[in-house]
Design a protein around this motif. Sequence first.
Motif, PDB file in Angstrom:
ATOM      1  N   LEU A   1       0.696  -0.608   0.123  1.00  0.00           N
ATOM      2  CA  LEU A   1       0.473  -0.455  -0.268  1.00  0.00           C
ATOM      3  C   LEU A   1       0.850   1.108  -0.054  1.00  0.00           C
ATOM      4  CD1 LEU A   1      -3.169  -0.491   2.528  1.00  0.00           C
ATOM      5  CD2 LEU A   1      -3.226  -0.445  -0.217  1.00  0.00           C
ATOM      6  N   ALA A   2       2.084   1.036   0.408  1.00  0.00           N
ATOM      7  CA  ALA A   2       2.714   2.554   1.022  1.00  0.00           C
ATOM      8  C   ALA A   2       3.059   2.443  -0.605  1.00  0.00           C
ATOM      9  CB  ALA A   2       3.965   2.203   1.530  1.00  0.00           C
ATOM     10  N   GLY A   3       3.825   1.700  -1.385  1.00  0.00           N
ATOM     11  CA  GLY A   3       4.659   2.295  -3.133  1.00  0.00           C
ATOM     12  C   GLY A   3       3.411   2.544  -3.618  1.00  0.00           C
ATOM     13  N   ALA A   4       2.190   1.392  -3.419  1.00  0.00           N
ATOM     14  CA  ALA A   4       0.646   2.167  -4.029  1.00  0.00           C
ATOM     15  C   ALA A   4       0.852   3.559  -4.124  1.00  0.00           C
ATOM     16  CB  ALA A   4       0.516   0.911  -4.098  1.00  0.00           C
ATOM     17  N   LEU A   5       0.949   3.642  -2.562  1.00  0.00           N
ATOM     18  CA  LEU A   5       0.037   5.214  -2.600  1.00  0.00           C
ATOM     19  C   LEU A   5       1.278   6.350  -3.227  1.00  0.00           C
ATOM     20  CD1 LEU A   5      -2.320   6.445  -1.273  1.00  0.00           C
ATOM     21  CD2 LEU A   5      -0.882   6.653   0.485  1.00  0.00           C
ATOM     22  N   GLY A   6       2.121   6.014  -3.048  1.00  0.00           N
ATOM     23  CA  GLY A   6       3.329   6.424  -3.803  1.00  0.00           C
ATOM     24  C   GLY A   6       3.371   7.344  -5.174  1.00  0.00           C
ATOM     25  N   LEU A   7       3.400   6.162  -5.435  1.00  0.00           N
ATOM     26  CA  LEU A   7       2.691   5.682  -7.275  1.00  0.00           C
ATOM     27  C   LEU A   7       1.614   6.698  -7.350  1.00  0.00           C
ATOM     28  CD1 LEU A   7       3.696   2.867  -9.008  1.00  0.00           C
ATOM     29  CD2 LEU A   7       4.699   4.788  -9.241  1.00  0.00           C
ATOM     30  N   ALA A   8       0.464   6.711  -6.434  1.00  0.00           N
ATOM     31  CA  ALA A   8      -0.584   7.174  -6.816  1.00  0.00           C
ATOM     32  C   ALA A   8      -0.754   8.576  -6.656  1.00  0.00           C
ATOM     33  CB  ALA A   8      -2.031   6.868  -6.433  1.00  0.00           C
ATOM     34  N   LEU A   9       0.321   9.605  -5.446  1.00  0.00           N
ATOM     35  CA  LEU A   9       0.438  10.286  -5.525  1.00  0.00           C
ATOM     36  C   LEU A   9       1.179  11.143  -6.318  1.00  0.00           C
ATOM     37  CD1 LEU A   9       1.257   9.989  -1.656  1.00  0.00           C
ATOM     38  CD2 LEU A   9      -0.983  11.775  -2.026  1.00  0.00           C
ATOM     39  N   ASP A  10       2.417  10.751  -6.861  1.00  0.00           N
ATOM     40  CA  ASP A  10       3.547  11.027  -8.020  1.00  0.00           C
ATOM     41  C   ASP A  10       2.416  11.254  -9.187  1.00  0.00           C
ATOM     42  OD1 ASP A  10       5.463  10.759  -6.651  1.00  0.00           O
ATOM     43  OD2 ASP A  10       5.861   9.017  -7.166  1.00  0.00           O
ATOM     44  N   ALA A  11       1.611  10.485  -9.665  1.00  0.00           N
ATOM     45  CA  ALA A  11       0.299  10.629 -10.635  1.00  0.00           C
ATOM     46  C   ALA A  11      -0.578  11.694 -10.614  1.00  0.00           C
ATOM     47  CB  ALA A  11      -0.071   9.823 -11.102  1.00  0.00           C
ATOM     48  N   THR A  12      -0.810  12.073  -8.880  1.00  0.00           N
ATOM     49  CA  THR A  12      -2.137  12.894  -9.166  1.00  0.00           C
ATOM     50  C   THR A  12      -1.437  14.443  -9.273  1.00  0.00           C
ATOM     51  OG1 THR A  12      -3.158  11.841  -7.613  1.00  0.00           O
ATOM     52  CG2 THR A  12      -3.485  14.185  -7.207  1.00  0.00           C
ATOM     53  N   ARG A  13      -0.310  14.081  -8.421  1.00  0.00           N
ATOM     54  CA  ARG A  13       0.280  15.878  -8.413  1.00  0.00           C
ATOM     55  C   ARG A  13       0.746  16.261  -9.505  1.00  0.00           C
ATOM     56  NH1 ARG A  13       4.188  13.546  -3.284  1.00  0.00           N
ATOM     57  NH2 ARG A  13       2.663  13.873  -1.602  1.00  0.00           N
ATOM     58  N   GLU A  14       1.369  15.135 -10.409  1.00  0.00           N
ATOM     59  CA  GLU A  14       1.859  15.589 -12.047  1.00  0.00           C
ATOM     60  C   GLU A  14       0.370  15.862 -13.071  1.00  0.00           C
ATOM     61  OE1 GLU A  14       4.312  15.717 -14.975  1.00  0.00           O
ATOM     62  OE2 GLU A  14       4.506  14.970 -12.572  1.00  0.00           O
ATOM     63  N   GLU A  15      -0.595  15.766 -12.658  1.00  0.00           N
ATOM     64  CA  GLU A  15      -1.880  15.894 -13.183  1.00  0.00           C
ATOM     65  C   GLU A  15      -2.434  17.119 -12.376  1.00  0.00           C
ATOM     66  OE1 GLU A  15      -6.659  14.887 -13.146  1.00  0.00           O
ATOM     67  OE2 GLU A  15      -5.044  13.725 -12.536  1.00  0.00           O
ATOM     68  N   VAL A  16      -2.018  17.566 -11.169  1.00  0.00           N
ATOM     69  CA  VAL A  16      -3.189  18.895 -10.284  1.00  0.00           C
ATOM     70  C   VAL A  16      -1.914  20.124 -10.382  1.00  0.00           C
ATOM     71  CG1 VAL A  16      -4.595  17.765  -9.120  1.00  0.00           C
ATOM     72  CG2 VAL A  16      -2.387  18.817  -8.326  1.00  0.00           C
ATOM     73  N   PHE A  17      -0.411  19.900 -10.463  1.00  0.00           N
ATOM     74  CA  PHE A  17       0.116  20.973 -10.730  1.00  0.00           C
ATOM     75  C   PHE A  17       0.838  21.579 -11.781  1.00  0.00           C
ATOM     76  CE2 PHE A  17       3.620  19.865  -6.488  1.00  0.00           C
ATOM     77  CZ  PHE A  17       2.374  18.830  -5.534  1.00  0.00           C
TER      78      PHE A  17
END
Length: 386
Positions: A369-385
């Motif tokens: 879950l830690a690794g998956a959430l890290g990837l999900a956060l990277d993708a989310t920040r890439e989208e909204v930043f």
Amino acid sequence: MKPGTPSLLRAINDRAALEALLERGPLTRPEIGTLTGLSKPTASQLLVRLQEAGLVVLDGIREGLPGRTAEVYRINPAAAYAAALDVTPDRIEARVADLTGTVVGEYTLPTPRRPAGELVERLKAALDGAAAPAPPRHVVIGVQAAIDPTTGKLGYATAKDMPGWQMPDLLPTLSAGLGAPVSVENNVNLVALAEQAGGAAMGHDDFVLLWADEGLGAAVVLGGRIHRGFTGGAGEVGYMPTPGAPTARETGRTDDHGYQALTGGRAIHKVLRSYGVRGADFRQAIAAAAKSARRSEEARAGLRDVAARLAVGLAAITSVLDPALIVLTGGAVQAGGETLRELVEHELHALTIPQPQVRMSAVEGNPVLAGALGLALDATREEVFP
């Protein structure tokens, strides 16, 4: 080289400021200017843009010298959310985080061996149980399999292992059902990412992680990135032909062979029983051997046999990849602890010219879950930043 356009330069500056706020927490305008190299007027304009976009909010006032105060700004955590799912035959575990990475919801959905309902319904029920304040921008799902990038289908798992996952349009179907872009990643790869971000592999761009449990799997990180292979199967070392073990030619592709037959949970349990070490399962047997190793020669010999079996496969991997580090994790390794780690490192160094350091995993909780959430956060920040 053409100079950057004003809009491009603004986007670069905005992203630099957001990354500084993520890394350091709340900052004043002068602090943001210093960290990004921007003038006071430019930093002020930047903060106005980010506030209007909903990405930054005021976080109070910081008092400084007499007569002087400074407004403090922080990332708006509610600007976006990311989600992770860890899917096993027994349960689906969900976790949701805000844009800063703070976990805001968790839920575990038990699943029977023959689950009722469609796959998307089960995944959505787990995600809904985590009660995200708003729909996530991206979802990463960890599975005991791998997506074949050449076909888009799930490979290295049968319908019996993962019912409902065998569909030609898997990712579009999951994305539509969960209402957000979905990525599906091998669970051992996700553990490696978690170790790289905040565990035993921090600071290492080239390492191998071995997951030793009932089954065996590995993750390969080269140049700081997960190496997935042409069909997504890099690291499926359970299938690796290994000296002393039958091959797929003798057993058939679906039966235990290779590294799995030599070092999987059933094989380890059998080996330790032959040394007189008892345990209800292989984990308990390894733990008993490790506990008794200093006073019982039989227990230590049994644990050394287990370490030698693990080292045979790791030697093949080391000879090909020459990693700087090997991280050990999984139920078998955790049961054996530092005693088993030392034996594995000793046996490995006796077999190979390269002598990589061998470490135990250091991520607590659920590393998938830690690794998956890290990837999900990277993708989310890439989208909204910007």
